[in-house]
Enzyme design. Structure first.
Site, PDB file in Angstrom:
ATOM      1  N   ASP A  23      70.385  32.374  48.303  1.00 37.58           N
ATOM      2  CA  ASP A  23      69.799  33.954  48.176  1.00 37.58           C
ATOM      3  C   ASP A  23      69.269  33.746  47.403  1.00 37.58           C
ATOM      4  O   ASP A  23      69.575  33.062  46.079  1.00 37.58           O
ATOM      5  CB  ASP A  23      70.733  34.873  48.509  1.00 37.58           C
ATOM      6  CG  ASP A  23      69.714  36.459  47.966  1.00 37.58           C
ATOM      7  OD1 ASP A  23      68.642  36.608  48.698  1.00 37.58           O
ATOM      8  OD2 ASP A  23      70.788  36.809  47.796  1.00 37.58           O
ATOM      9  N   SER A  24      67.933  35.376  46.812  1.00 39.74           N
ATOM     10  CA  SER A  24      68.144  34.792  45.335  1.00 39.74           C
ATOM     11  C   SER A  24      68.753  35.124  44.440  1.00 39.74           C
ATOM     12  O   SER A  24      69.048  35.618  43.276  1.00 39.74           O
ATOM     13  CB  SER A  24      66.326  36.180  44.777  1.00 39.74           C
ATOM     14  OG  SER A  24      67.402  36.864  45.843  1.00 39.74           O
ATOM     15  N   GLU A  77      72.349  47.170  44.015  1.00 40.77           N
ATOM     16  CA  GLU A  77      73.656  46.651  42.683  1.00 40.77           C
ATOM     17  C   GLU A  77      74.153  47.838  41.201  1.00 40.77           C
ATOM     18  O   GLU A  77      74.658  46.752  40.772  1.00 40.77           O
ATOM     19  CB  GLU A  77      71.808  45.152  42.196  1.00 40.77           C
ATOM     20  CG  GLU A  77      72.056  43.893  42.856  1.00 40.77           C
ATOM     21  CD  GLU A  77      70.838  43.432  42.849  1.00 40.77           C
ATOM     22  OE1 GLU A  77      71.182  43.546  41.418  1.00 40.77           O
ATOM     23  OE2 GLU A  77      70.755  42.620  43.107  1.00 40.77           O
ATOM     24  N   HIS A 107      70.200  43.332  50.827  1.00 40.41           N
ATOM     25  CA  HIS A 107      70.964  44.013  49.713  1.00 40.41           C
ATOM     26  C   HIS A 107      70.728  45.395  50.991  1.00 40.41           C
ATOM     27  O   HIS A 107      72.021  46.186  50.519  1.00 40.41           O
ATOM     28  CB  HIS A 107      70.485  44.829  49.063  1.00 40.41           C
ATOM     29  CG  HIS A 107      70.222  44.174  47.778  1.00 40.41           C
ATOM     30  ND1 HIS A 107      69.552  42.689  47.891  1.00 40.41           N
ATOM     31  CD2 HIS A 107      70.865  44.257  46.826  1.00 40.41           C
ATOM     32  CE1 HIS A 107      70.022  42.031  46.547  1.00 40.41           C
ATOM     33  NE2 HIS A 107      70.444  42.738  46.132  1.00 40.41           N
ATOM     34  N   CYS A 156      66.120  43.453  54.351  1.00 44.01           N
ATOM     35  CA  CYS A 156      66.593  42.487  52.572  1.00 44.01           C
ATOM     36  C   CYS A 156      67.565  42.747  53.132  1.00 44.01           C
ATOM     37  O   CYS A 156      68.371  43.489  53.472  1.00 44.01           O
ATOM     38  CB  CYS A 156      65.798  44.129  51.908  1.00 44.01           C
ATOM     39  SG  CYS A 156      66.517  43.306  50.186  1.00 44.01           S
ATOM     40  N   CYS A 196      67.562  34.772  52.916  1.00 44.52           N
ATOM     41  CA  CYS A 196      67.180  36.150  51.436  1.00 44.52           C
ATOM     42  C   CYS A 196      65.672  36.417  52.624  1.00 44.52           C
ATOM     43  O   CYS A 196      65.076  35.450  52.754  1.00 44.52           O
ATOM     44  CB  CYS A 196      67.193  34.879  50.584  1.00 44.52           C
ATOM     45  SG  CYS A 196      64.917  35.875  49.683  1.00 44.52           S
TER      46      CYS A 196
HETATM   47  N1  DGL Z   1      67.491  38.772  49.178  1.00 43.38           N
HETATM   48  C1  DGL Z   1      65.838  39.100  48.424  1.00 43.38           C
HETATM   49  C2  DGL Z   1      65.518  39.712  50.342  1.00 43.38           C
HETATM   50  O1  DGL Z   1      66.166  40.463  51.352  1.00 43.38           O
HETATM   51  C3  DGL Z   1      66.332  40.990  48.598  1.00 43.38           C
HETATM   52  C4  DGL Z   1      66.571  40.716  46.640  1.00 43.38           C
HETATM   53  C5  DGL Z   1      64.853  40.292  45.785  1.00 43.38           C
HETATM   54  O2  DGL Z   1      64.080  40.798  45.190  1.00 43.38           O
HETATM   55  O3  DGL Z   1      64.782  39.028  45.466  1.00 43.38           O
HETATM   56  O4  DGL Z   1      64.429  40.170  50.476  1.00 43.38           O
END
Ligand code: DGL
Length: 279
Positions: A18-19, A160, A194, A192, A81
């Site tokens: 993931d990011s 976050e 999060h 997303c 992600c």
């Molecule tokens: N993990 C990203 C997503 O699911 C969210 C956080 C980001 O913007 O990197 O799109």
């Protein structure tokens, strides 16, 4: 007696990336649903967020991560992600010789199964919304379904910052979600990584009649199926001395570790920083 080649293959870990920390919601589901599987997780904490970046950049970053994960001898990869799944999965699938899945398709599939009135909402990052990918997958499966997407860029920083149960989050959620309520959606994809953390706030605004779809859950199910179909399932819990879960990040390991411990019931031992741009 030594281990067969097939057994060795099955004992290899799953790569999950993931990011940043968000993909831990997907890792958590994999841990729950596939307790025999080892995981190597990579969070790109130096380059997060992906949700406001271009397709080229997200694809370049994702490609580097896939290369890194392959050095860890993974048997399958999960792009945990939504933004990476939306922008990079097609390219990655073509370039990678281990099976790779994203979170978008499973989420779209679950939403189609859940909707009764044919009106599905999607909330996600700006990048995922502008890629139009949820829309495309859903329409491919059922062209009579209406899809309404809404970017909710403030949700990621709110999560976050730990404001999971906070009036500020409720207020922002109300602003973002009102238009989805107005068109009468009965199913909402948390598009997303999060967003499952503020599921309660989102649910309060949407009301009980709207089904919330968490693609993390569906992705773990799809992974299980994929491993089964390819004969890659680990048949037993790894032996003593084998590390079940390993975590790598591109920056700020301490912060990652703290956040991870608030999501995972399994206390993570450590996260190691690696130079991802070398891959
Ligand atoms: N993990 C990203 C997503 O699911 C969210 C956080 C980001 O913007 O990197 O799109």
């Amino acid at each position: 007696m030594g281990m067969s080649e097939q057994e060795k293959l099955c004992n290899r870990p799953i790569g999950v990336f993931d990011s940043g920390v968000g993909g831990l919601t997907v890792a958590r589901e994999i841990m729950r649903q596939l307790p025999n599987e080892r995981i190597v997780y990579f969070g790109d904490t130096a380059r997060v967020p992906y949700g406001s970046k271009s397709k080229d950049t997200v694809t370049k970053y994702s490609r580097q991560i896939v290369r890194f994960l392959q050095t860890q001898d993974v048997k399958a990869i999960v792009a945990a992600c939504n933004t990476a799944s939306a922008y990079a999965l097609d390219e990655l699938e073509q370039e990678t010789d281990v099976p790779i899945i994203g979170v978008v398709k499973p989420g779209a599939k679950a939403a189609i199964e859940a909707t009764r009135n044919g009106k599905i909402g999607v909330i996600a990052t700006e990048a995922t919304v502008s890629s139009g990918i949820y829309n495309r997958y859903i329409k491919e499966n059922d062209e009579n379904v209406t899809v309404l997407s809404k970017a909710c860029p403030l949700f990621v920083p709110l999560v976050e910052e730990g404001l999971w149960e906070d009036p500020v989050t409720d207020e922002i959620a109300e602003r973002y979600l009102t238009e989805l309520i107005d068109v009468g959606i009965d199913t909402l994809i948390l598009g997303c990584t999060h967003y499952p953390m503020i599921r309660a706030a989102i649910g309060r605004i949407m009301g009980e009649s709207v089904t919330l779809v968490n693609p993390a859950y569906e992705t773990a199910r799809e992974l299980k199926q994929l491993l089964h179909d390819n004969g890659l399932e680990s048949g037993h819990r790894p032996g003593l001395g084998t590390e079940l879960y390993r975590f790598f990040v591109s920056d700020a390991a301490d912060k990652f570790q703290k956040f991870a411990n608030s999501i995972l019931t399994y206390g993570i031992l450590s996260a190691k920083v690696i130079a991802i741009d070398k891959y």
